[in-house]
Design a protein around this motif. Structure first.
Motif, PDB file in Angstrom:
ATOM      1  N   VAL A 181      17.703 -23.807 -20.552  1.00 12.83           N
ATOM      2  CA  VAL A 181      17.785 -24.826 -21.601  1.00 12.83           C
ATOM      3  C   VAL A 181      16.640 -25.830 -21.471  1.00 12.83           C
ATOM      4  O   VAL A 181      16.025 -26.232 -22.470  1.00 12.83           O
ATOM      5  N   ASP A 182      16.325 -26.233 -20.234  1.00 11.93           N
ATOM      6  CA  ASP A 182      15.222 -27.182 -20.032  1.00 11.93           C
ATOM      7  C   ASP A 182      13.872 -26.548 -20.339  1.00 11.93           C
ATOM      8  O   ASP A 182      12.959 -27.226 -20.834  1.00 11.93           O
ATOM      9  N   ALA A 183      13.735 -25.241 -20.044  1.00 13.46           N
ATOM     10  CA  ALA A 183      12.511 -24.482 -20.347  1.00 13.46           C
ATOM     11  C   ALA A 183      11.263 -25.179 -19.828  1.00 13.46           C
ATOM     12  O   ALA A 183      10.315 -25.453 -20.567  1.00 13.46           O
ATOM     13  N   LYS A 184      11.232 -25.438 -18.528  1.00 14.64           N
ATOM     14  CA  LYS A 184      10.088 -26.125 -17.931  1.00 14.64           C
ATOM     15  C   LYS A 184       9.010 -25.153 -17.454  1.00 14.64           C
ATOM     16  O   LYS A 184       7.926 -25.581 -17.059  1.00 14.64           O
ATOM     17  N   THR A 185       9.301 -23.861 -17.468  1.00 12.13           N
ATOM     18  CA  THR A 185       8.319 -22.856 -17.046  1.00 12.13           C
ATOM     19  C   THR A 185       8.115 -21.852 -18.184  1.00 12.13           C
ATOM     20  O   THR A 185       8.978 -21.701 -19.066  1.00 12.13           O
ATOM     21  N   PRO A 186       6.973 -21.139 -18.183  1.00 16.44           N
ATOM     22  CA  PRO A 186       6.734 -20.131 -19.238  1.00 16.44           C
ATOM     23  C   PRO A 186       7.835 -19.074 -19.311  1.00 16.44           C
ATOM     24  O   PRO A 186       8.230 -18.646 -20.396  1.00 16.44           O
ATOM     25  N   THR A 187       8.341 -18.675 -18.151  1.00 14.36           N
ATOM     26  CA  THR A 187       9.382 -17.639 -18.135  1.00 14.36           C
ATOM     27  C   THR A 187      10.655 -18.124 -18.801  1.00 14.36           C
ATOM     28  O   THR A 187      11.258 -17.423 -19.623  1.00 14.36           O
ATOM     29  N   THR A 188      11.082 -19.349 -18.449  1.00 16.17           N
ATOM     30  CA  THR A 188      12.318 -19.866 -19.045  1.00 16.17           C
ATOM     31  C   THR A 188      12.139 -20.161 -20.529  1.00 16.17           C
ATOM     32  O   THR A 188      13.099 -20.082 -21.302  1.00 16.17           O
TER      33      THR A 188
END
Length: 228
Positions: A25-32
């Motif tokens: 949900v936070d999506a702080k990395t390219p993968t997430t």
């Protein structure tokens, strides 16, 4: 519910379960970010598409059973003349003496109807062939296999006379009735017959109808069934 109860049974297991969910949900990395995009956009779209595809109305034609050999009447009237189907016969299926013969076709199965000295039976076959190619081959095909130039404009396509399940299964008078009356002349209680064949009695004489039927049997090598 059971899985949720299991992952939340202890604080440690609950935190382990929440950690990847929060990371997506936070999506702080390219993968997430990729995982979140798939989960939030592509996955709902795929589910919606599959649901719509399974529920949308079909544009395909409904399945329609076709009765190939409808029940014939006891008699039929063509050009004002009544034919009793069980007793009538093709007046051109005759031997050299002019008498009706159900064996004459076998006698001339390898003959050449276009020979100038052809016997009378083969002359009738030739005349029937001329009528066929002037009127019938557009749908039933040059080889009588139901693959004429207009055949695939119809569904189902015209009858394949070379198929052992068509005229080979029929009495000659039955074919005379079908050709004379066409699709529109079939019994109402049996509709839909899915036949667009015109009533050829409106275009051909009685003699021409008998001759074209004679040609169809001779050309395919089949013999009409008898009433015996």
């Amino acid at each position: 519910i059971g899985i949720f109860m299991w992952v939340s049974s202890t604080e440690a297991s609950w935190q382990d379960f929440r950690k990847p969910c929060i990371a997506v949900v936070d999506a702080k990395t390219p993968t997430t970010r990729i995982i979140r995009a798939v989960s939030v956009v592509l996955l709902p779209f795929l589910v919606g598409f599959l649901g719509y595809n399974s529920m949308k109305p079909s544009t395909d034609e409904p399945i329609e059973l076709r009765t190939v050999h409808p029940a014939p009447p006891a008699s039929t009237k063509v050009h004002g003349k009544t034919f009793v189907l069980q007793t009538a016969s093709n007046p051109y299926r005759v031997d050299d003496s002019g008498k009706y013969s159900d064996k004459v076709q076998n006698d001339y199965k390898d003959g050449n109807p276009w020979d100038e000295k052809a016997p009378q039976f083969l002359q009738y076959v030739r005349e029937g062939g001329q009528i066929f190619f002037q009127n019938c081959h557009f749908c039933h095909g040059d080889n009588l296999n139901g693959r004429g130039m207009f055949a695939f404009a119809f569904n189902p396509i015209p009858a394949n006379f070379t198929d052992a399940g068509t005229i080979a299964q029929l009495q000659e008078t039955f074919v005379f009735w079908r050709v004379s009356k066409g699709g529109i002349g079939l019994p109402r209680e049996g509709f839909p017959w899915a036949s667009v064949m015109p009533p050829w009695e409106q275009h051909l004489t009685i003699d021409e109808i008998w001759k074209v039927i004679l040609f169809e049997y001779w050309h395919t090598g089949y013999y009409p069934r008898t009433w015996d």
